[in-house]
Motif scaffolding. Sequence first.
Motif, PDB file in Angstrom:
ATOM      1  N   GLU A  53      -6.534  -6.376  13.522  1.00 39.86           N
ATOM      2  CA  GLU A  53      -5.619  -7.109  12.647  1.00 39.86           C
ATOM      3  C   GLU A  53      -5.992  -6.904  11.177  1.00 39.86           C
ATOM      4  O   GLU A  53      -5.104  -6.683  10.321  1.00 39.86           O
ATOM      5  CB  GLU A  53      -5.658  -8.589  13.003  1.00 39.86           C
ATOM      6  N   ALA A  54      -7.291  -6.936  10.890  1.00 36.10           N
ATOM      7  CA  ALA A  54      -7.730  -6.782   9.506  1.00 36.10           C
ATOM      8  C   ALA A  54      -7.439  -5.373   8.986  1.00 36.10           C
ATOM      9  O   ALA A  54      -6.947  -5.203   7.858  1.00 36.10           O
ATOM     10  CB  ALA A  54      -9.223  -7.092   9.404  1.00 36.10           C
ATOM     11  N   ALA A  56      -5.172  -3.246  10.106  1.00 40.25           N
ATOM     12  CA  ALA A  56      -3.725  -3.033   9.999  1.00 40.25           C
ATOM     13  C   ALA A  56      -3.153  -3.719   8.757  1.00 40.25           C
ATOM     14  O   ALA A  56      -2.279  -3.162   8.078  1.00 40.25           O
ATOM     15  CB  ALA A  56      -3.035  -3.551  11.259  1.00 40.25           C
ATOM     16  N   ARG A  57      -3.638  -4.918   8.454  1.00 38.43           N
ATOM     17  CA  ARG A  57      -3.148  -5.597   7.240  1.00 38.43           C
ATOM     18  C   ARG A  57      -3.611  -4.867   5.979  1.00 38.43           C
ATOM     19  O   ARG A  57      -2.889  -4.811   4.986  1.00 38.43           O
ATOM     20  CB  ARG A  57      -3.633  -7.052   7.236  1.00 38.43           C
ATOM     21  N   TRP A  58      -4.821  -4.329   6.028  1.00 40.72           N
ATOM     22  CA  TRP A  58      -5.298  -3.559   4.875  1.00 40.72           C
ATOM     23  C   TRP A  58      -4.505  -2.256   4.718  1.00 40.72           C
ATOM     24  O   TRP A  58      -4.198  -1.835   3.614  1.00 40.72           O
ATOM     25  CB  TRP A  58      -6.782  -3.264   5.061  1.00 40.72           C
ATOM     26  N   ASN A  60      -1.386  -1.773   5.749  1.00 40.87           N
ATOM     27  CA  ASN A  60      -0.073  -2.226   5.293  1.00 40.87           C
ATOM     28  C   ASN A  60       1.019  -1.181   5.508  1.00 40.87           C
ATOM     29  O   ASN A  60       1.822  -0.877   4.624  1.00 40.87           O
ATOM     30  CB  ASN A  60      -0.136  -2.628   3.811  1.00 40.87           C
ATOM     31  N   ASP A  62       3.393  -0.471   8.899  1.00 40.36           N
ATOM     32  CA  ASP A  62       3.707  -0.748  10.303  1.00 40.36           C
ATOM     33  C   ASP A  62       4.021   0.511  11.089  1.00 40.36           C
ATOM     34  O   ASP A  62       3.851   0.548  12.313  1.00 40.36           O
ATOM     35  CB  ASP A  62       4.902  -1.704  10.395  1.00 40.36           C
ATOM     36  N   THR A  67       0.146  -4.372  13.324  1.00 42.89           N
ATOM     37  CA  THR A  67      -0.919  -5.356  13.487  1.00 42.89           C
ATOM     38  C   THR A  67      -1.046  -5.747  14.961  1.00 42.89           C
ATOM     39  O   THR A  67      -0.181  -5.455  15.792  1.00 42.89           O
ATOM     40  CB  THR A  67      -0.623  -6.606  12.652  1.00 42.89           C
ATOM     41  N   GLN A  70       1.834  -8.048  15.913  1.00 45.35           N
ATOM     42  CA  GLN A  70       3.081  -7.326  16.166  1.00 45.35           C
ATOM     43  C   GLN A  70       3.050  -6.634  17.522  1.00 45.35           C
ATOM     44  O   GLN A  70       4.033  -6.636  18.266  1.00 45.35           O
ATOM     45  CB  GLN A  70       3.318  -6.302  15.051  1.00 45.35           C
TER      46      GLN A  70
END
Length: 288
Positions: A53-54, A56-58, A60, A62, A67, A70
Motif C-alpha cells: 500500500e505504501a 503504490a501510494r508513493w 501514484n 494505478d 494499491t 484497490q
Amino acid sequence: MPQTPPIRDEYEVPLTPLPGLVLERHFTLPQRIWQQGWVRKGAILLLLALVWEAVARWQNNDLLLPTFLQTAQAFAEGIRSGELFGKTWLSLQVLLKAYVLGIVAAFVLTTLAVSTQFGRDLLGSLTSMFNPLPAIALLPIALLWFGLGEGSLIFVLVHSVLWALAVNTYAGFLGVSDTLRMAGRNYGLRGLGFVLQVLVPAALPSILAGLRIGWAFAWRTLIAAELVFGATSGKGGLGWYIFQNRNELYTDKVFAGLAMVILIGLLVENLVFNTLERATVKKWGMQR
C-alpha cells in the motif's frame, strides 16, 4: 588365589525439594497468542500488505501498480460477480485431472524401477531426458497433437508433475533401510504388496515432498499455458482472466487474479499438505 572385588553396599540419598523453585514457564497472553503459527504468518502477510500500500501510494500510478485496497476491492468484486471464482474453478478442474494422472504414472514408473533392472534403467533414462525440459516448451507440440483444448493442458501438466514426483519417490524408496526390506520379505510380501505396505510408508516424507513440488510446478505451468493460448474448449481459466484484463488495462483485476493464484497456493499448502503431514509422518515421528 583369585581376588574378588569388594562389594559396595547399596544406599539411597533422599533429595529434598529446593524451596521456591518454579519449573513451569508462564507465558503472558501476548506471548501465548504469538506462539500460534497462523498469527505469525498473518502478521507477515499484513506487513507485506502495508508495504504494498505504501509503495503504490508513493508510486501514484494505478496503471502500473494499484494499491492493496484497490486490488482487494477488485478481488471482492470478482468473487461477488462469480467471474473470478468461475475462472479459478475451470483451471482447478484441469489441474486436478492432470495431477491425478501424473501421480498414477509416477507410481507405475517407480514401482517398476524398484522391482526390475529394466525399470531402473527406464526411469533413469527418462528422468535424465525429460526432467530438465520445461513443461511449457512442450506446449507447441501439445497444440499440434491435441489442438486448442483441455488435452493440450493435461499433457503439459502431467509432464510437470510426473518427473518431480518420480525422482523424489524413487529417492525415498532407495533410502528405505535393509532392515525394513528384510522384515517385509520375511512376511512374504512381494511386488506391489511390498511397495504399498513397506516402501510407501517408509518413503512417505520424500513422496510428500515430491507431491508438493509437482503441485507447484503444475499450478504455475497451468497459469503460464493459459496466458499463452488462453481459452480451453471455448472457456478461459484463471490465466486467461489475467491476460484478458491486462489487455484491457484493468491492472487491479490483473493483481486480483495474481492474488487468487497465491491464495490457492496458500490454501493447498496449509489445508492439504500440512494436514497430511500432521496426520502421517509427524504423527509417526518420521519428521519434526
